[in-house]
Design an enzyme around this catalytic site. Structure first.
Site, short mmCIF file in Angstrom:
data_model
loop_
_atom_site.label_atom_id
_atom_site.label_comp_id
_atom_site.label_asym_id
_atom_site.label_seq_id
_atom_site.Cartn_x
_atom_site.Cartn_y
_atom_site.Cartn_z
N LYS A 1 48.55 8.20 -24.42
CA LYS A 1 49.69 8.25 -23.48
C LYS A 1 49.36 9.20 -22.34
O LYS A 1 48.69 10.21 -22.55
CB LYS A 1 50.95 8.73 -24.21
CG LYS A 1 52.15 8.87 -23.29
CD LYS A 1 53.45 9.23 -24.00
CE LYS A 1 54.56 9.39 -22.96
NZ LYS A 1 55.84 9.77 -23.52
N GLU B 1 66.61 17.32 -20.22
CA GLU B 1 65.61 17.62 -21.26
C GLU B 1 65.45 19.10 -21.58
O GLU B 1 65.00 19.88 -20.74
CB GLU B 1 64.26 17.02 -20.82
CG GLU B 1 63.23 17.01 -21.92
CD GLU B 1 62.05 16.08 -21.59
OE1 GLU B 1 62.18 15.23 -20.68
OE2 GLU B 1 61.01 16.23 -22.23
N GLU C 1 56.05 5.18 -27.07
CA GLU C 1 56.06 6.34 -26.16
C GLU C 1 56.85 7.50 -26.76
O GLU C 1 56.44 8.65 -26.69
CB GLU C 1 56.80 5.93 -24.87
CG GLU C 1 55.94 5.66 -23.68
CD GLU C 1 56.82 5.38 -22.47
OE1 GLU C 1 57.01 4.20 -22.19
OE2 GLU C 1 57.32 6.34 -21.84
N GLU D 1 61.27 2.60 -12.64
CA GLU D 1 61.79 3.70 -13.45
C GLU D 1 61.76 5.02 -12.66
O GLU D 1 62.70 5.81 -12.73
CB GLU D 1 60.97 3.81 -14.73
CG GLU D 1 61.53 4.81 -15.73
CD GLU D 1 60.75 4.79 -17.04
OE1 GLU D 1 60.48 3.69 -17.58
OE2 GLU D 1 60.40 5.88 -17.51
C1 LIG Z 1 58.60 12.38 -16.25
C2 LIG Z 1 59.93 12.25 -16.19
O1 LIG Z 1 60.69 11.98 -17.29
C3 LIG Z 1 60.15 11.98 -18.59
C4 LIG Z 1 59.63 10.65 -18.94
C5 LIG Z 1 60.42 9.71 -19.58
C6 LIG Z 1 59.91 8.31 -19.83
O2 LIG Z 1 58.76 8.02 -19.49
O3 LIG Z 1 60.65 7.47 -20.37
C7 LIG Z 1 61.71 10.05 -20.02
C8 LIG Z 1 62.17 11.32 -19.92
C9 LIG Z 1 61.28 12.41 -19.51
O4 LIG Z 1 60.70 13.00 -20.63
C10 LIG Z 1 60.68 12.44 -14.92
O5 LIG Z 1 61.91 12.30 -14.93
O6 LIG Z 1 60.06 12.76 -13.90
#
Ligand SMILES: C=C(O[C@@H]1C=C(C(=O)O)C=C[C@H]1O)C(=O)O
Length: 459
Positions: free
Chosen positions: A204, A254, A298, A433
């Site tokens: 990952k 988080e 993930e 995303e």
């Molecule tokens: C890296 C980020 O978020 C992270 C990545 C995530 C994912 O890939 O699903 C979800 C939450 C966070 O741990 C960000 O918001 O920049």
């Protein structure tokens, strides 16, 4: 002034005595209870400002000015900072110390002008701290007292600055902000490089996008923080302004770590889907996320990594068997809350060093993923994705993962958003995303400014 002047005077005089005796600077601190403050208190500051509040807003720390700032750098910055903090705590006078803390994601790439005021590790004891905890609010004055200081002079200066904090400032800013770089092309290029690594060395990797805006005048930062706080219930709000010209702020869901004594709480937050205004559709999006193989993989990588780290450092470890959903206004995540009891010898600094970055922001295996991020990403992460929070003299504290964030200067806003990639991740959906993850900040900014050429904003 609302505080007991005589007691404060005694505290400062005692600190002058110690500073003279030890021939080094001493921090003096003095606290008293006040009425509850809220985020609007930030509008009163003309000095450096710091703010941190929890998702339920039951804990709130508001800091003004800098009494003392500890800084360090390097791969071993967490442990170097631990010894600096221990020294400072050894001989201060008065109430417990408190610092707003932040670490860079990794060592900064060769000297990065954008993040130089933040550095690789910094702990700031403010001059004035409003701290709300357990339903009580205290204000603490921290004074930096050098050998041969004049106690009277320090007291007079504190009185002037404290009075300043009660003088309303007008904050009418109307800013136009213009997108100058959306970071899509760079993200696409790094995505393809990462895809190769995911076939060989990595399980990952988390890649981010840097989105740059130009401002025609400074943003009303106190207003922006206020806007984030009201529009993002359920997120931590953080705001670090170590110089009058630069600020790093955001609204993150988080938590990296909450430590009270040896009890800790952390969480795996990884795997994402957008929210929807129709309840049924929103529910369906959540259910699909809970069952989606790619997102479950993930997420599991993050849970497993945290578990492996904590089991080696604690005497108790607990987590639910299955992830649940964590819903914020624009996005929902797979979420596994975790608690543990740390072994007696483990410090908060050690814990942060071991946990950061979890594969929610770095990848797996950790060292290889962080090296690849450094190599592949074309910008400096600085404090994005880093441990940012607060700590007291007994090393209790809370650190969040500084995502959904941006770095603001008088003329620029640099926003960051990333996403986790595993084998099989698709460019288009990952780009979307990151767009969703930029929404909290862009939505808040749009309440204060006119955003031009805005093609990344999703309400
Ligand atoms: C890296 C980020 O978020 C992270 C990545 C995530 C994912 O890939 O699903 C979800 C939450 C966070 O741990 C960000 O918001 O920049």
């Amino acid at each position: 002034m609302a505080y007991a002047q005589q007691e404060l005077k005694q505290c400062i005089e005692q600190a002058v005595g110690h500073a003279n005796a030890y021939q080094r600077a001493i921090i003096a601190s003095y606290s008293w209870q006040v009425e509850a403050q809220d985020v609007s208190t930030l509008t009163f500051g003309t000095q450096e400002r710091f703010y941190f509040t929890t998702p339920d807003r039951s804990m709130r720390a508001i800091g003004f000015g800098i009494a003392q700032q500890l800084k360090t750098s390097g791969h071993d910055r967490f442990l170097r900072m631990q010894s600096k903090w221990a020294t400072l705590n050894r001989d201060h006078v008065g109430n417990d110390l408190f610092a707003f803390c932040g670490f860079s994601f990794a060592e900064l790439k060769q000297p990065d002008y954008r993040w130089s005021a933040f550095g690789e590790a910094s702990m700031t004891i403010p001059k004035f701290l409003y701290l709300e905890q357990d339903g009580h609010t205290t204000v603490t004055i921290f004074a930096f007292v050098e050998p041969q200081s004049n106690a009277e002079k320090i007291l007079n200066q504190l009185a002037v600055e404290y009075a300043e904090l009660h003088t309303p400032k007008s904050s009418q800013f109307v800013t136009r902000i213009r997108l100058t770089r959306d970071g899509n092309d760079a993200f696409e290029a790094s995505f393809h490089q990462a895809t190769q690594l995911l076939k060989t060395t990595l399980k990952k990797i988390v890649l981010a996008r840097e989105v740059v805006y130009e401002l025609d005048q400074p943003v009303d930062l106190a207003g922006l923080v206020q806007e984030l706080e009201s529009s993002q219930p359920g997120s931590y709000i953080f705001f670090f302004q170590p110089t009058l010209e630069e600020a790093f702020l955001g609204a993150t869901p988080e938590r990296l770590i909450l430590k009270t004594g040896q009890e800790i709480q952390t969480a795996a937050v990884a795997g994402s889907a957008p929210r929807h205004e129709l309840e049924q559709t929103d529910y369906a999006l959540g259910q699909t996320l809970l069952q989606d193989d790619k997102n479950r993989v993930e997420h599991a990588i993050v849970v497993d990594s945290i578990e492996q780290t904590l089991r080696g450092l604690s005497t108790r470890f607990e987590k639910p068997e299955q992830p649940m959903l964590l819903k914020n206004r624009h996005i929902q995540h797979l979420y596994t809350p975790i608690t543990a009891t740390l072994s007696p010898e483990v410090s908060l600094f050690q814990l942060i060093e071991k946990l950061h970055p979890t594969p929610a922001l770095g990848g797996e295996p950790k060292e290889a993923a962080v090296a690849a991020i450094r190599d592949i990403e074309t910008f400096e992460r600085g404090w994005y994705g880093s441990p940012v929070g607060w700590m007291d003299g007994a090393e209790n504290g809370e650190f969040i993962v500084a995502i959904r964030s941006g770095l603001f200067t008088d003329r620029s806003a640099v926003l960051y958003a990333g996403c986790g990639l595993v084998e099989g991740s698709r460019l288009q959906s990952e780009l979307e995303e990151t767009g969703t993850k930029l929404s909290p900040m862009l939505q808040a900014l749009s309440q204060l400014c006119t955003i031009e050429k805005d093609d990344v904003y999703v309400d």
